[in-house]
Design a protein around this motif. Structure first.
Motif, short mmCIF file in Angstrom:
data_model
loop_
_atom_site.label_atom_id
_atom_site.label_comp_id
_atom_site.label_asym_id
_atom_site.label_seq_id
_atom_site.Cartn_x
_atom_site.Cartn_y
_atom_site.Cartn_z
N ASN A 123 40.86 45.00 67.65
CA ASN A 123 41.64 45.68 68.08
C ASN A 123 43.11 45.57 67.49
OD1 ASN A 123 40.14 46.56 70.24
ND2 ASN A 123 40.49 44.49 71.57
N HIS A 124 43.49 45.03 66.67
CA HIS A 124 44.52 44.64 65.46
C HIS A 124 44.16 46.05 64.51
CE1 HIS A 124 46.73 42.91 68.49
NE2 HIS A 124 45.51 41.86 68.72
N CYS A 125 43.12 45.03 63.34
CA CYS A 125 43.42 46.22 61.83
C CYS A 125 42.60 46.12 61.31
CB CYS A 125 44.86 45.52 61.02
SG CYS A 125 44.95 43.87 61.03
N VAL A 126 42.03 46.75 60.76
CA VAL A 126 40.69 45.96 59.81
C VAL A 126 41.84 45.70 57.98
CG1 VAL A 126 40.19 48.73 59.42
CG2 VAL A 126 38.93 46.24 58.08
N ILE A 127 41.06 44.88 57.25
CA ILE A 127 41.77 44.51 56.55
C ILE A 127 40.48 44.44 55.64
CG2 ILE A 127 43.00 42.90 54.45
CD1 ILE A 127 44.09 41.81 57.34
N LEU A 128 40.57 45.23 54.41
CA LEU A 128 39.43 45.12 53.56
C LEU A 128 39.66 45.07 51.39
CD1 LEU A 128 39.55 48.71 54.98
CD2 LEU A 128 37.27 47.88 54.78
N TYR A 129 39.49 44.19 51.21
CA TYR A 129 39.43 43.47 50.36
C TYR A 129 38.19 43.85 48.59
CZ TYR A 129 41.77 40.17 52.57
OH TYR A 129 42.79 39.00 53.25
N VAL A 130 39.00 44.78 47.77
CA VAL A 130 38.09 45.85 47.00
C VAL A 130 38.04 44.97 45.43
CG1 VAL A 130 37.60 48.24 45.82
CG2 VAL A 130 37.97 47.65 48.69
N TYR A 131 37.13 44.19 45.26
CA TYR A 131 37.23 43.67 44.00
C TYR A 131 36.93 44.18 42.92
CZ TYR A 131 37.87 39.40 46.85
OH TYR A 131 37.93 38.64 47.93
N ILE A 132 37.63 44.21 41.79
CA ILE A 132 36.91 44.85 40.19
C ILE A 132 36.85 43.36 39.84
CG2 ILE A 132 38.37 46.47 38.44
CD1 ILE A 132 40.94 46.43 40.27
N GLY A 133 35.21 43.95 39.52
CA GLY A 133 34.59 42.75 38.81
C GLY A 133 34.07 42.28 39.73
N ASN A 134 33.14 41.06 39.35
CA ASN A 134 32.72 40.19 40.75
C ASN A 134 33.62 38.94 40.99
OD1 ASN A 134 29.85 40.36 39.65
ND2 ASN A 134 30.09 39.49 37.48
N VAL A 135 33.07 38.73 42.10
CA VAL A 135 34.72 37.83 43.34
C VAL A 135 35.21 36.64 42.44
CG1 VAL A 135 34.58 36.76 44.79
CG2 VAL A 135 33.41 38.98 45.71
#
Length: 324
Positions: free
Chosen positions: A293-305
């Motif tokens: 109910n507050h936010c969604v944070i999305l981490y898009v990795y460039i290459g392998n984590v």
């Protein structure tokens, strides 16, 4: 103030800027000795979506040189579409489009800070051989504004919540709410997710509910007065996030009381979700942190984590009834 670099990975740089270009017309780029940051604040974005990225210099550039009186950092504001056009020109056409006068894939591209008609520009010097062996050289200038130190200091990244704690508002509030439930989940292919979200568009005027649980299940749902549609995925991974020792102890008792199958979600703007999903062109792995109910944070990795060249972090705040 001096800046010069050889762009070693033009295609990846172009894909990153392609993702940025869909968010807003101008973006902020901060060059430092070890990393480059691309920033889109939520001030001019419908729905308040923000992007704060950290990209390793070594993943994109070689022969990288930077010098300034601000701790060897240079921050610029640049039109996203102009920067994308220059990078696409440097990347060259696809093999199907390539002609005898086109630049090959091994084109040499130098990016540097320069002046043109007393205005600051990012200059792109593109050289190479055509498919018939002819030398070709192109220079493109992208007009920029070099930001003052005081303006740079006003750029404040929304605070990332610790696991099992979330900001009441990631955009303006700094008070942590320990009662907010968080779910971290590894998303399916963003290209496939984008197809689903696009098909939900006719019913998504009031937003999309983005929710998940702790057993690898993800759901997207839209609701109207006459219909409700839910799309689900199973068998996904809930990554283990490092916790502060104090928060680990505090949350140990609550963990037993929670049903891991319970869904926790947030209502977000459909347009914001689609803007984020343009990052499918560069994504290899994406982790979503849903703060209920507050936010969604999305981490898009460039290459392998484990050895990522960088990460694009998107912040999408909740859409509330009074904002619909």
């Amino acid at each position: 103030m001096r800046f010069r670099a050889t762009i070693e990975n033009v295609d990846t740089f172009a894909k990153i800027v392609q993702s940025v270009e869909k968010l807003q017309r101008k973006c902020t780029i901060k060059f430092a000795e070890q990393e480059m940051r691309i920033i889109c604040t939520g001030d001019v974005n419908e729905g308040g979506i923000q992007l704060w990225s950290q990209i390793k210099v070594s993943s994109l550039f070689t022969d990288y040189r930077i010098q300034s009186n601000s701790n060897n950092e240079i921050t610029i504001s640049v039109a996203s579409d102009a920067l994308l056009a220059a990078l696409r020109s440097a990347a060259g056409p696809s093999s199907a489009q390539r002609s005898s006068s086109s630049l090959p894939a091994d084109t040499h591209v130098i990016m540097k800070l320069a002046k043109k008609a007393d205005k600051s520009v990012l200059s792109f010097e593109i050289t190479g051989l055509t498919s018939i062996g002819r030398n070709i050289s192109i220079v493109q200038h992208v007009f920029i504004d070099v930001m003052r130190h005081a303006d740079v200091q006003r750029l404040k990244e929304p605070m990332c919540p610790e696991p099992d704690a979330c900001l009441v508002s990631i955009l303006s509030c700094t008070v942590l709410s320990p009662t907010v439930i968080q779910v971290h989940i590894l998303l399916p292919s963003l290209a496939k997710l984008r197809t689903v979200v696009e098909r939900l568009r006719p019913l998504a005027a009031d937003g999309v509910t983005f929710r998940a649980n702790h057993v690898g299940e993800l759901q997207l749902a839209v609701t109207t007065d006459n219909a409700r549609v839910e799309v689900g995925w199973g068998g996904l991974t809930n990554p283990t996030m490092a916790k502060d020792p104090a928060s680990q102890e505090a949350g140990a008792e609550d963990a037993d009381a929670k049903d891991p199958k319970d869904m926790h979600g947030v209502l977000v703007s459909h347009k914001c979700l689609l803007k984020f999903l343009t990052s499918h062109v560069v994504s290899t792995t994406t982790i979503a942190c849903i703060c209920e109910n507050h936010c969604v944070i999305l981490y898009v990795y460039i290459g392998n984590v484990a050895d990522a060249g960088g990460v694009l972090t998107y912040y999408i705040p909740a859409k509330f009834d009074d904002a619909m």
